[in-house]
Enzyme design. Structure first.
Site, short mmCIF file in Angstrom:
data_model
loop_
_atom_site.label_atom_id
_atom_site.label_comp_id
_atom_site.label_asym_id
_atom_site.label_seq_id
_atom_site.Cartn_x
_atom_site.Cartn_y
_atom_site.Cartn_z
N CYS A 153 31.63 41.00 38.56
CA CYS A 153 32.91 41.40 39.13
C CYS A 153 34.07 40.96 38.21
CB CYS A 153 33.00 40.88 40.56
SG CYS A 153 34.17 41.79 41.57
N HIS B 197 28.30 41.59 43.74
CA HIS B 197 28.01 40.14 43.71
C HIS B 197 26.56 39.84 44.08
CE1 HIS B 197 32.13 38.36 43.47
NE2 HIS B 197 32.47 39.58 43.85
N GLU C 217 24.99 37.14 43.82
CA GLU C 217 24.82 35.76 44.35
C GLU C 217 25.14 35.70 45.84
OE1 GLU C 217 27.36 36.92 42.84
OE2 GLU C 217 29.20 36.05 43.65
N1 GLN Z 1 39.71 42.07 41.89
C1 GLN Z 1 39.31 40.90 41.15
C2 GLN Z 1 39.90 40.94 39.74
O1 GLN Z 1 40.43 41.92 39.36
C3 GLN Z 1 37.80 40.80 41.05
C4 GLN Z 1 37.22 40.56 42.42
C5 GLN Z 1 35.93 39.83 42.43
O2 GLN Z 1 35.53 39.20 41.42
N2 GLN Z 1 35.29 39.87 43.55
O3 GLN Z 1 39.79 39.98 39.03
#
Ligand code: GLN
Length: 205
Positions: A86, A183, A185
């Site tokens: 992410c 995610h 995890e």
């Molecule tokens: N929206 C977050 C970002 O741009 C990422 C979100 C996440 O890691 N769950 O950094």
């Protein structure tokens, strides 16, 4: 030979990744350990790294200030396996745009030739879970947890697309570098962590 895998602990989902990675190492029966890391010195000892989800602007700015960004880039350029989750995948990208505010001038590692759209599926309240598949790495079904998740809007020719959801790219791979929008995890399923631990073990041994 044993290996040391690090979870970048500047900000974000560190504890959950420590738990999933520990479980993956023990299920695979490898002689390896997982630790949280923050400083350039700690990072330079690693054989593999997970950059967790969180807030990519915070992870980027703080790792720039403490000197970790440079060491991270050198290590990954030299072949160290990395899983960017992410915000972690955003960190690996060449460029990032936010769906609403447009181009963001944030520190990135520029490892993967991908274009990122941050918050591609909406904001916190639009978080969702859905089944996805990563067939090319033998994970046909995986529960994808998407939280303010990015998607990949464009990939360079050396980047493999591992998974798509609703026409958007949500997982990519280039050599030892993997990025996911979702995610792993935050699920009970540790198959993606096991896949990554295997990469780290082969890199070291
Ligand atoms: N929206 C977050 C970002 O741009 C990422 C979100 C996440 O890691 N769950 O950094």
């Amino acid at each position: 030979m044993s290996f040391t895998l690090g979870i970048l602990s500047i900000q974000g989902d560190v504890a959950e990744n420590l738990i999933s990675t520990k479980a993956a190492i023990s299920e695979l029966g490898f002689d390896g350990k997982v630790i949280d890391v923050k400083t350039p010195d700690e990072i330079s000892q690693l054989d593999g790294l997970i950059i967790p989800g969180g807030e990519s602007t915070t992870i980027g700015e703080l790792s720039l200030v403490n000197g970790s960004l440079k060491v991270l880039k050198e290590k990954i350029d030299n072949g160290m396996p990395v899983l960017g989750i992410c915000a972690g995948m955003i960190m690996l990208a060449k460029t990032a745009n936010d769906k609403v505010v447009g181009k963001t001038d944030q520190p990135l590692l520029d490892i993967l030739d991908i274009k990122l759209e941050r918050n591609s599926f909406g904001r916190q309240r639009q978080s969702f879970e859905t089944d996805i598949s990563l067939d090319s790495i033998n994970i046909p079904k995986f529960n994808g947890v998407f939280i303010r998740a990015p998607s990949v809007s464009d990939v360079g020719s050396d980047v493999e697309v591992l998974s798509k959801f609703n026409g958007k790219i949500v997982a990519v791979k280039k050599g030892n570098v993997i990025g996911t929008s979702f995610h792993p995890e935050l699920t009970e399923d540790i198959s993606l962590h096991k896949y990554f631990v295997n990469l780290v073990n082969s890199f070291k041994n």
